[in-house]
Motif scaffolding. Structure first.
Motif, PDB file in Angstrom:
ATOM      1  N   UNK A 225       0.824  -1.206   0.000  1.00  0.00           N
ATOM      2  CA  UNK A 225       0.000   0.000   0.000  1.00  0.00           C
ATOM      3  C   UNK A 225       0.857   1.254   0.000  1.00  0.00           C
ATOM      4  N   UNK A 226       2.005   1.204   0.667  1.00  0.00           N
ATOM      5  CA  UNK A 226       2.885   2.380   0.689  1.00  0.00           C
ATOM      6  C   UNK A 226       3.477   2.639  -0.700  1.00  0.00           C
ATOM      7  N   UNK A 227       3.823   1.568  -1.404  1.00  0.00           N
ATOM      8  CA  UNK A 227       4.342   1.728  -2.760  1.00  0.00           C
ATOM      9  C   UNK A 227       3.288   2.304  -3.694  1.00  0.00           C
ATOM     10  N   UNK A 228       2.039   1.879  -3.513  1.00  0.00           N
ATOM     11  CA  UNK A 228       0.955   2.416  -4.340  1.00  0.00           C
ATOM     12  C   UNK A 228       0.741   3.893  -4.070  1.00  0.00           C
ATOM     13  N   UNK A 229       0.913   4.284  -2.802  1.00  0.00           N
ATOM     14  CA  UNK A 229       0.730   5.685  -2.447  1.00  0.00           C
ATOM     15  C   UNK A 229       1.813   6.562  -3.085  1.00  0.00           C
ATOM     16  N   UNK A 230       3.021   6.039  -3.135  1.00  0.00           N
ATOM     17  CA  UNK A 230       4.135   6.799  -3.698  1.00  0.00           C
ATOM     18  C   UNK A 230       4.042   6.918  -5.220  1.00  0.00           C
ATOM     19  N   UNK A 231       3.292   5.993  -5.850  1.00  0.00           N
ATOM     20  CA  UNK A 231       3.165   5.998  -7.314  1.00  0.00           C
ATOM     21  C   UNK A 231       1.689   6.000  -7.702  1.00  0.00           C
ATOM     22  N   UNK A 232       0.966   6.999  -7.219  1.00  0.00           N
ATOM     23  CA  UNK A 232      -0.478   7.048  -7.422  1.00  0.00           C
ATOM     24  C   UNK A 232      -0.830   7.174  -8.900  1.00  0.00           C
ATOM     25  N   UNK A 233      -1.916   6.461  -9.249  1.00  0.00           N
ATOM     26  CA  UNK A 233      -2.405   6.466 -10.626  1.00  0.00           C
ATOM     27  C   UNK A 233      -3.933   6.588 -10.576  1.00  0.00           C
ATOM     28  N   UNK A 234      -4.491   7.568 -11.271  1.00  0.00           N
ATOM     29  CA  UNK A 234      -5.933   7.783 -11.234  1.00  0.00           C
ATOM     30  C   UNK A 234      -6.705   6.555 -11.708  1.00  0.00           C
ATOM     31  N   UNK A 235      -6.144   5.849 -12.692  1.00  0.00           N
ATOM     32  CA  UNK A 235      -6.828   4.657 -13.207  1.00  0.00           C
ATOM     33  C   UNK A 235      -6.956   3.592 -12.123  1.00  0.00           C
ATOM     34  N   UNK A 236      -5.917   3.462 -11.265  1.00  0.00           N
ATOM     35  CA  UNK A 236      -5.960   2.479 -10.186  1.00  0.00           C
ATOM     36  C   UNK A 236      -7.122   2.741  -9.234  1.00  0.00           C
ATOM     37  N   UNK A 237      -7.403   4.000  -8.994  1.00  0.00           N
ATOM     38  CA  UNK A 237      -8.447   4.355  -8.027  1.00  0.00           C
ATOM     39  C   UNK A 237      -9.840   3.961  -8.508  1.00  0.00           C
ATOM     40  N   UNK A 238      -9.973   3.611  -9.790  1.00  0.00           N
ATOM     41  CA  UNK A 238     -11.253   3.167 -10.342  1.00  0.00           C
ATOM     42  C   UNK A 238     -11.414   1.647 -10.268  1.00  0.00           C
ATOM     43  N   UNK A 239     -10.332   0.930  -9.959  1.00  0.00           N
ATOM     44  CA  UNK A 239     -10.389  -0.532  -9.859  1.00  0.00           C
ATOM     45  C   UNK A 239     -11.239  -0.916  -8.653  1.00  0.00           C
ATOM     46  N   UNK A 240     -12.101  -1.912  -8.834  1.00  0.00           N
ATOM     47  CA  UNK A 240     -12.957  -2.326  -7.718  1.00  0.00           C
ATOM     48  C   UNK A 240     -13.353  -3.790  -7.843  1.00  0.00           C
ATOM     49  N   UNK A 241     -13.174  -4.534  -6.773  1.00  0.00           N
ATOM     50  CA  UNK A 241     -13.689  -5.907  -6.688  1.00  0.00           C
ATOM     51  C   UNK A 241     -15.042  -5.851  -5.985  1.00  0.00           C
ATOM     52  N   UNK A 242     -16.005  -6.593  -6.524  1.00  0.00           N
ATOM     53  CA  UNK A 242     -17.333  -6.640  -5.927  1.00  0.00           C
ATOM     54  C   UNK A 242     -17.816  -8.081  -5.860  1.00  0.00           C
ATOM     55  N   UNK A 243     -18.706  -8.354  -4.893  1.00  0.00           N
ATOM     56  CA  UNK A 243     -19.339  -9.667  -4.777  1.00  0.00           C
ATOM     57  C   UNK A 243     -20.726  -9.551  -5.399  1.00  0.00           C
ATOM     58  N   UNK A 244     -21.008 -10.356  -6.443  1.00  0.00           N
ATOM     59  CA  UNK A 244     -22.310 -10.244  -7.097  1.00  0.00           C
ATOM     60  C   UNK A 244     -23.385 -10.997  -6.318  1.00  0.00           C
ATOM     61  N   UNK A 245     -24.608 -10.987  -6.843  1.00  0.00           N
ATOM     62  CA  UNK A 245     -25.750 -11.567  -6.129  1.00  0.00           C
ATOM     63  C   UNK A 245     -25.613 -13.066  -5.894  1.00  0.00           C
ATOM     64  N   UNK A 246     -24.798 -13.734  -6.702  1.00  0.00           N
ATOM     65  CA  UNK A 246     -24.579 -15.170  -6.520  1.00  0.00           C
ATOM     66  C   UNK A 246     -23.388 -15.489  -5.626  1.00  0.00           C
TER      67      UNK A 246
END
Length: 252
Positions: A225-246
Motif C-alpha cells: 500500500x505504501x508503494x501504491x501511495x508513492x506511485x499514485x495512478x488515477x486509473x488504479x483508483x477506479x479498480x474495484x472488486x465486488x461480490x455479485x448476487x450469486x
C-alpha cells in the motif's frame, strides 16, 4: 528464564489476486490465494515442518484457511479450527477498492494520528478498537485452551490489520503502536506466553516480528500500500472488486 507456557505464531495469509492489485479485502471480500500466495503458503508450511505444532487456528476467511492447510500438510494429525472472531477488520465501503481510494488516508489516521476509535466508512465499518474488542476474548480462549491441554506450539493464521491490532494491544497495552507491526504477506510473528496477571491474563514476549526469512526473494509479494501511495495512478483508483448476487467475486 522459565520456559513459555505456550508459543503463539501469528501468521499472515498468503497473497490473493485482490492483494496483487493493491485492493482492500477486509471481512466481506473473501478471495482464495493466487499462484504466488499458494507458493508463499507452501513456504510457511515448510517453516513449521520441524516444529511440534499442536494446534492450527485460522480466521473463517478462505485465504487464511488455505494458508493454515499448508501447515497442516506437515502435521496431518493436528487439530485445525476456524474462528470468525479472528476475521480481518471490516473496512466497510473501502472493501474491494484500491488502497489509494481512501484506505491509505484512513490508515494514516489510525497509525500516525492514533484515532483508534475511528471506524472505516460505510455500513459495518469497524474501528481498530472495535476489532480488538471482538478478537481479544478469542485469543484469550485460545491461550487458556493451549495451556490447559499442554499445546506448546499454536499457529494462528489471520490477517494483517488484525495482527497489528493484537500485537499492539497484547505486547504494548495500547493500539497506538499498531503501525510498528506492519505485516508482509505470509509473514510469521513469534510470541511466547507466560504466567502473569494483567488485562490479557498472561504475559506476552515477542521473539520475532514480521519475519519472511522462510521465503525466497522470488516468492515475496511485490506490491504494498505504501508503494501504491508513492506511485499514485488515477486509473488504479477506479479498480474495484465486488461480490455479485450469486456470491461470486469479480473485478469491475
Amino acid at each position: 528464564m522459565a520456559a513459555p507456557l505456550t508459543t503463539l505464531y501469528f501468521i499472515r495469509h498468503g497473497e490473493t489476486e485482490v492483494n496483487r492489485r493493491n485492493c482492500v479485502q477486509g471481512r466481506r471480500i473473501n478471495p482464495p490465494l493466487n499462484d504466488r500466495g499458494r507458493r508463499q503458503a507452501e513456504c510457511v508450511g515448510r517453516r513449521f515442518q520441524d516444529i511440534g505444532v499442536d494446534w492450527i487456528v485460522t480466521s473463517a476467511a478462505e485465504r487464511a484457511i488455505e494458508t493454515g492447510a499448508a501447515i497442516r500438510s506437515h502435521h496431518p494429525d493436528v487439530p485445525m479450527g476456524s474462528f470468525a472472531a479472528l476475521n480481518e477488520l471490516e473496512f466497510g465501503d473501502l472493501e474491494g477498492r484500491h488502497v489509494t481510494a481512501g484506505y491509505n488516508d484512513l490508515v494514516a489516521k489510525w497509525d500516525a494520528g492514533h484515532e483508534v476509535d475511528l471506524p472505516a466508512p460505510g455500513p459495518g465499518g469497524e474501528s481498530p478498537a472495535a476489532c480488538a474488542q471482538r478478537a481479544k476474548p478469542c485469543i484469550q480462549r485460545i491461550v487458556r485452551t493451549a495451556v490447559s491441554e499442554r499445546r506448546r506450539h499454536v499457529c494462528i493464521v489471520v490477517h494483517s490489520r488484525l495482527i497489528q491490532i493484537v500485537l499492539a494491544a497484547m505486547l504494548d497495552g495500547s493500539l497506538e503502536s499498531m503501525g510498528v507491526y506492519k505485516q508482509k504477506k505470509a509473514a510469521v510473528n513469534t510470541v511466547d506466553i507466560g504466567a502473569a496477571d494483567g488485562p490479557w491474563g498472561f504475559a506476552a514476549t515477542a521473539r520475532d516480528i514480521n519475519s519472511i526469512a522462510h521465503m525466497p526473494g522470488d516468492v515475496v509479494s511485490r506490491v504494498s500500500s505504501s508503494g501504491a501511495q508513492a506511485n499514485r495512478c488515477k486509473a488504479d483508483e477506479l479498480v474495484c472488486f465486488e461480490v455479485d448476487s450469486s456470491g461470486v467475486l469479480a473485478l469491475r
